[in-house]
Design a protein around this motif. Structure first.
Motif, short mmCIF file in Angstrom:
data_model
loop_
_atom_site.label_atom_id
_atom_site.label_comp_id
_atom_site.label_asym_id
_atom_site.label_seq_id
_atom_site.Cartn_x
_atom_site.Cartn_y
_atom_site.Cartn_z
N ILE A 260 0.84 -1.21 0.00
CA ILE A 260 0.00 0.00 0.00
C ILE A 260 0.87 1.25 0.00
N ILE A 261 1.91 1.27 0.83
CA ILE A 261 2.80 2.43 0.90
C ILE A 261 3.50 2.63 -0.44
N SER B 224 2.43 1.75 -3.40
CA SER B 224 1.49 2.21 -4.43
C SER B 224 1.18 3.69 -4.27
N ARG B 225 1.26 4.19 -3.04
CA ARG B 225 0.95 5.60 -2.79
C ARG B 225 2.15 6.51 -3.00
N SER B 226 3.35 5.98 -2.75
CA SER B 226 4.53 6.85 -2.76
C SER B 226 5.54 6.52 -3.84
N ALA C 24 -7.50 0.57 3.91
CA ALA C 24 -7.47 0.50 2.45
C ALA C 24 -8.67 -0.29 1.93
#
Length: 263
Positions: A215-216, A218-220, A253
């Protein structure tokens, strides 16, 4: 003659008659048969120890109450089961209050401990007098030994004096040898199940941490190493366990994804 730690200065009780021996042998066989069936039965350790105490009271002559105890290294003893309320009281006095008595002695020495008059037994002056005032005068403690190591003990008590002669000791030793194997196998099974459970939790934790790292990323756009470092920093800053933080992140999420799906 059986090798055991007898009460100093006290004569050996009279041996039972042939008829009494035959009756005692029947009880012994019933106890051994019961304990043998426990080996193949998937029971928890406390449940099995309860059955061992019950079968000990059947297998050993003249028993009014029995209990089992397990040894936790380096020197902690935990009473597990008792077949009578007065035995449970005796165990608490022995292990928790006075820290002296036949069970502790037998587990320390690895030898059977026998007393026919607890009130006058110099080996346990405080314990013996206390138990005698409960109208319990005889004790037989049998170490559970596997591969030369004591893993616990069986304790038998009787209100009569000189209740456990050499023949009773011999039967008790035979029973304890079989019971020790059952207890040992149950402990091994419990340990294996605990390790499996810890491994499953660890694998589950790793999976959710990997999901949070994804998740991190994909966001950053961070690498896996950078995302893990960021997750670790957030865990330390918020004083939250890494896996707990990862679970929260994944749950959030999922919640957002469901909300977008329903709009």
């Amino acid at each position: 003659m059986a090798d055991y730690d007898a009460q100093p200065g006290r004569d050996e009780p009279l041996e039972p008659s042939a008829a009494q021996r035959d009756a005692d042998d029947v009880g012994m066989l019933a106890g051994l048969r019961g304990v043998a069936e426990l080996v193949a039965d998937a029971r928890s350790v406390p449940e099995l120890l309860g059955d061992v105490a019950h079968f000990a009271a059947v297998a050993i002559p003249n028993v009014d109450g029995a209990s089992t105890a397990v040894l936790h290294p380096p020197c902690s003893v935990r009473a597990v089961t008792a077949t009578a309320d007065f035995v449970e009281t005796i165990d608490k006095v022995q292990y928790d209050e006075l820290r002296e008595g036949p069970c502790l002695t037998c587990m320390e020495s690895g030898r059977v401990a026998v007393s026919g008059s607890l009130g006058s037994d110099a080996r346990w002056p405080h314990f013996g007098g206390r138990v005698a005032r409960m109208d319990v005068h005889s004790a037989l403690s049998l170490p559970l030994v596997v591969k030369g190591e004591v893993i616990g003990a069986i304790n038998a008590y009787a209100k009569a004096r000189d209740a456990f002669g050499e023949y009773a000791v011999m039967l008790g030793v035979q029973f304890a040898a079989s019971a020790a194997v059952s207890v040992y196998h149950a402990q091994l099974l419990q340990s294996a199940e605990a390790r499996t459970e810890r491994l499953q939790r660890a694998l589950g934790s790793r999976a959710v941490i990997d999901q949070a790292i994804g998740i991190i990323r994909s966001r950053s756009g961070a690498s896996a190493e950078q995302a893990f470092e960021r997750l670790t920093q957030m865990s330390q800053q918020d004083n939250v366990k890494l896996v707990t933080l990862a679970e929260r992140m994944v749950d959030e999420a999922v919640r957002r994804a469901r909300a977008r799906h329903h709009t």
